[in-house]
Design a protein around this motif. Structure first.
Motif, PDB file in Angstrom:
ATOM      1  N   MET A 226       0.834  -1.205   0.000  1.00  0.00           N
ATOM      2  CA  MET A 226       0.000   0.000   0.000  1.00  0.00           C
ATOM      3  C   MET A 226       0.868   1.254   0.000  1.00  0.00           C
ATOM      4  SD  MET A 226      -2.810  -1.476   2.709  1.00  0.00           S
ATOM      5  CE  MET A 226      -3.785   0.008   2.916  1.00  0.00           C
ATOM      6  N   ALA A 227       1.940   1.227   0.799  1.00  0.00           N
ATOM      7  CA  ALA A 227       2.856   2.374   0.824  1.00  0.00           C
ATOM      8  C   ALA A 227       3.511   2.571  -0.530  1.00  0.00           C
ATOM      9  CB  ALA A 227       3.912   2.163   1.904  1.00  0.00           C
ATOM     10  N   ARG A 228       3.917   1.473  -1.156  1.00  0.00           N
ATOM     11  CA  ARG A 228       4.555   1.555  -2.472  1.00  0.00           C
ATOM     12  C   ARG A 228       3.607   2.146  -3.504  1.00  0.00           C
ATOM     13  NH1 ARG A 228       5.116  -3.376  -6.550  1.00  0.00           N
ATOM     14  NH2 ARG A 228       2.974  -2.632  -6.864  1.00  0.00           N
ATOM     15  N   ASN A 229       2.382   1.634  -3.543  1.00  0.00           N
ATOM     16  CA  ASN A 229       1.428   2.098  -4.552  1.00  0.00           C
ATOM     17  C   ASN A 229       1.064   3.562  -4.348  1.00  0.00           C
ATOM     18  OD1 ASN A 229       1.531  -0.465  -5.570  1.00  0.00           O
ATOM     19  ND2 ASN A 229      -0.548  -1.046  -5.005  1.00  0.00           N
TER      20      ASN A 229
ATOM     21  N   ARG B 243       9.658   3.434 -11.953  1.00  0.00           N
ATOM     22  CA  ARG B 243       9.151   4.249 -10.847  1.00  0.00           C
ATOM     23  C   ARG B 243       9.608   3.720  -9.487  1.00  0.00           C
ATOM     24  NH1 ARG B 243       2.893   4.448 -11.476  1.00  0.00           N
ATOM     25  NH2 ARG B 243       3.148   2.619 -12.823  1.00  0.00           N
ATOM     26  N   LEU B 244      10.058   2.479  -9.450  1.00  0.00           N
ATOM     27  CA  LEU B 244      10.472   1.873  -8.189  1.00  0.00           C
ATOM     28  C   LEU B 244      11.964   1.973  -7.930  1.00  0.00           C
ATOM     29  CD1 LEU B 244       8.467  -1.497  -8.333  1.00  0.00           C
ATOM     30  CD2 LEU B 244       7.752   0.681  -7.332  1.00  0.00           C
TER      31      LEU B 244
ATOM     32  N   GLU C 266      21.644  11.435  -1.524  1.00  0.00           N
ATOM     33  CA  GLU C 266      22.072  10.530  -2.596  1.00  0.00           C
ATOM     34  C   GLU C 266      21.046  10.432  -3.722  1.00  0.00           C
ATOM     35  OE1 GLU C 266      22.707   6.952  -0.444  1.00  0.00           O
ATOM     36  OE2 GLU C 266      24.677   7.564   0.348  1.00  0.00           O
ATOM     37  N   GLY C 267      19.911  11.104  -3.566  1.00  0.00           N
ATOM     38  CA  GLY C 267      18.904  11.116  -4.616  1.00  0.00           C
ATOM     39  C   GLY C 267      17.916   9.970  -4.581  1.00  0.00           C
ATOM     40  N   THR C 268      17.851   9.236  -3.462  1.00  0.00           N
ATOM     41  CA  THR C 268      16.850   8.180  -3.350  1.00  0.00           C
ATOM     42  C   THR C 268      15.605   8.731  -2.651  1.00  0.00           C
ATOM     43  OG1 THR C 268      17.737   7.399  -1.244  1.00  0.00           O
ATOM     44  CG2 THR C 268      18.605   6.383  -3.251  1.00  0.00           C
ATOM     45  N   ARG C 269      14.498   7.992  -2.774  1.00  0.00           N
ATOM     46  CA  ARG C 269      13.246   8.417  -2.142  1.00  0.00           C
ATOM     47  C   ARG C 269      12.890   7.436  -1.033  1.00  0.00           C
ATOM     48  NH1 ARG C 269       8.621   8.207  -5.786  1.00  0.00           N
ATOM     49  NH2 ARG C 269       9.785   6.627  -6.941  1.00  0.00           N
ATOM     50  N   ALA C 270      12.598   7.963   0.150  1.00  0.00           N
ATOM     51  CA  ALA C 270      12.190   7.116   1.262  1.00  0.00           C
ATOM     52  C   ALA C 270      10.758   6.667   1.039  1.00  0.00           C
ATOM     53  CB  ALA C 270      12.305   7.876   2.573  1.00  0.00           C
ATOM     54  N   LEU C 271      10.542   5.370   0.996  1.00  0.00           N
ATOM     55  CA  LEU C 271       9.201   4.802   0.825  1.00  0.00           C
ATOM     56  C   LEU C 271       8.509   4.644   2.164  1.00  0.00           C
ATOM     57  CD1 LEU C 271       6.915   3.241  -0.601  1.00  0.00           C
ATOM     58  CD2 LEU C 271       8.361   1.195  -0.463  1.00  0.00           C
ATOM     59  N   ALA C 272       9.215   4.088   3.141  1.00  0.00           N
ATOM     60  CA  ALA C 272       8.599   3.818   4.437  1.00  0.00           C
ATOM     61  C   ALA C 272       9.662   3.707   5.509  1.00  0.00           C
ATOM     62  CB  ALA C 272       7.785   2.524   4.380  1.00  0.00           C
ATOM     63  N   VAL C 273       9.257   4.049   6.717  1.00  0.00           N
ATOM     64  CA  VAL C 273      10.022   3.743   7.925  1.00  0.00           C
ATOM     65  C   VAL C 273       9.273   2.639   8.650  1.00  0.00           C
ATOM     66  CG1 VAL C 273      10.707   4.577  10.209  1.00  0.00           C
ATOM     67  CG2 VAL C 273      11.082   6.012   8.194  1.00  0.00           C
ATOM     68  N   VAL C 274       9.974   1.557   8.973  1.00  0.00           N
ATOM     69  CA  VAL C 274       9.365   0.434   9.682  1.00  0.00           C
ATOM     70  C   VAL C 274       9.973   0.350  11.076  1.00  0.00           C
ATOM     71  CG1 VAL C 274       8.985  -2.061   9.741  1.00  0.00           C
ATOM     72  CG2 VAL C 274       8.990  -0.845   7.545  1.00  0.00           C
ATOM     73  N   ALA C 275       9.148   0.543  12.087  1.00  0.00           N
ATOM     74  CA  ALA C 275       9.574   0.359  13.469  1.00  0.00           C
ATOM     75  C   ALA C 275       9.018  -0.968  13.974  1.00  0.00           C
ATOM     76  CB  ALA C 275       9.081   1.505  14.339  1.00  0.00           C
TER      77      ALA C 275
END
Length: 406
Positions: free
Chosen positions: A67-70, A83-84, A139-148
């Motif tokens: 869901m976070a990815r989409n 896109r990924l 570095e030009g990457t995109r954060a998708l999610a933080v998982v705790a």
């Protein structure tokens, strides 16, 4: 397992109903939705929260990250693989392996997961998380999610949820809490504070078969905003046609599964029979027993505790002085094998910082401190014999005790 849940399991199997659509499972749908509301309320996710029961914690983690990815790629141009390419997931070095598995399944590759260092208690270090997020942005990457993680597999460590949520919000990324193990804290009046910050999550994994004493499977995924389920909803004319969307509460709209058992019934019967407070008290008993076990390990000169006990796991090793690290590793594996061969105890094992350790995972509230002491006594006895090169099978077996030995 809770006896009411065991009885309910027989009913679930006998009914053999599937949680696809309203017309197949009207009563079951209402019960599942009521339990989702109850769980979301315990977590403090707010009035717009929703959720779905799943086959287990791994599926919940995968679905949350899907869901976070989409959501992250919605509206971007180009083919999905392109896109990924620059998406990254940030999780502690001790997070569950299903996070890397999810990254691989979602087309990111398991190297898209950035392992954030942990502190001495094996909790994700919030400052290191912030530094990793900043470095990724540079570095030009995109954060998708933080998982705790709220209850790591080995140490039961609960990451700093409030601080992790703040870092995720600062970078505008999805915040997921994997509380598969630690979800029992939601029902605990004494220890609920350990989950402070979970209310800021975009999604939460719960695994009731672990700390709510349910038969497998009984798990759920909760989301703060029910609208996020639209990121994984699919319509089929023969099942849930788009033209009828919203006309009935079809649970398949929110699930990765089509045919799905009425597993929520087991938890429903348990709560109706025992109540939330009783479940929390049982989980508290486990934490107390594990804490006592940790103190016993600390008191033994020949036992070494790997980290402070936080939930209901105790990680330790038999460590005679003067024995090299590799020899100690081999000795602990031999102790474990010897205990198993003798029938005295089944003790798990893990590797911490490259070194072999033994592990007790306490999930039966009927296990007593005496039961655990008997296992530790057996570890010491077998360790002493093996260290001297003796055959433990030739020595008299330790007397058996009731419960907690398998």
């Amino acid at each position: 397992m809770a006896i009411p849940a065991v009885a309910a399991e027989a009913v679930v199997t006998s009914l053999n109903s599937s949680m696809d659509t309203w017309d197949q499972s009207a009563g079951a749908t209402l019960i599942e939705r009521r339990l989702v509301d109850w769980a979301a309320g315990l977590a403090g996710l707010g009035a717009d929260a929703d959720g779905i029961f799943t086959s287990g914690g791994t599926q919940s983690n995968v679905q949350a990250l899907l869901m976070a990815r989409n959501r992250a790629v919605a509206g971007l141009s180009g083919r999905l693989p392109e896109r990924l390419a620059d998406l990254r997931i940030y999780a502690s070095a001790d997070s569950h392996f299903s996070i890397r598995r999810a990254a691989s399944m979602l087309g990111l590759g398991d190297d898209a997961v950035t392992a954030v260092p942990v502190d001495a208690q094996h909790r994700m270090d919030a400052e290191s998380l912030g530094a990793a997020l900043a470095r990724g942005e540079q570095e030009g990457t995109r954060a998708l999610a933080v998982v705790a993680t709220a209850g790591t597999t080995d140490f039961g460590a609960v990451d700093p949820l409030r601080e992790s949520a703040a870092q995720a919000r600062a970078y505008g990324v999805w915040f997921h809490v994997d509380a598969a193990y630690g979800c029992g804290l939601l029902a605990s009046e004494r220890h609920r504070g350990m989950l402070t910050g979970i209310e800021a999550a975009d999604s939460v994994t719960l695994d009731f078969h672990k700390s709510f004493f349910q038969p497998i499977g009984s798990s759920a995924l909760l989301v703060r905003d029910r609208a996020d389920f639209a990121h994984i909803t699919h319509y089929a004319e023969y099942l849930n046609p788009a033209a009828e969307a919203g006309a009935a509460p079809n649970q398949v709209d929110k699930s990765l599964q089509t045919t799905r058992r009425f597993d929520a019934f087991k938890l429903w019967v348990t709560l109706r029979s025992l109540g939330t407070q009783a479940i929390g008290t049982l989980f508290d008993v486990l934490l107390e027993t594990a804490s006592a076990a940790g103190e016993r390990v600390r008191s033994e000169e020949l036992l070494e505790l790997a980290a402070p006990v936080q939930l209901s796991t105790v990680v330790f090793r038999y460590a005679p002085p003067g024995l090299g690290e590799e020899a100690t590793d081999r000795l602990n594996d031999a102790v474990r094998a010897s205990l198993y061969a003798s029938g005295e105890a089944m003790v798990a094992a893990t590797t911490v910082d490259g070194r072999r350790h033994l592990k007790l995972t306490l999930l039966n509230p009927r296990t007593t401190a005496d039961d655990v002491d008997a296992i530790l006594d057996a570890v010491l006895a077998h360790g002493a014999l093996l260290a001297r090169g003796a055959d433990p099978a030739a020595a008299p077996a330790a007397p058996a005790t009731d419960g907690g030995r398998a």
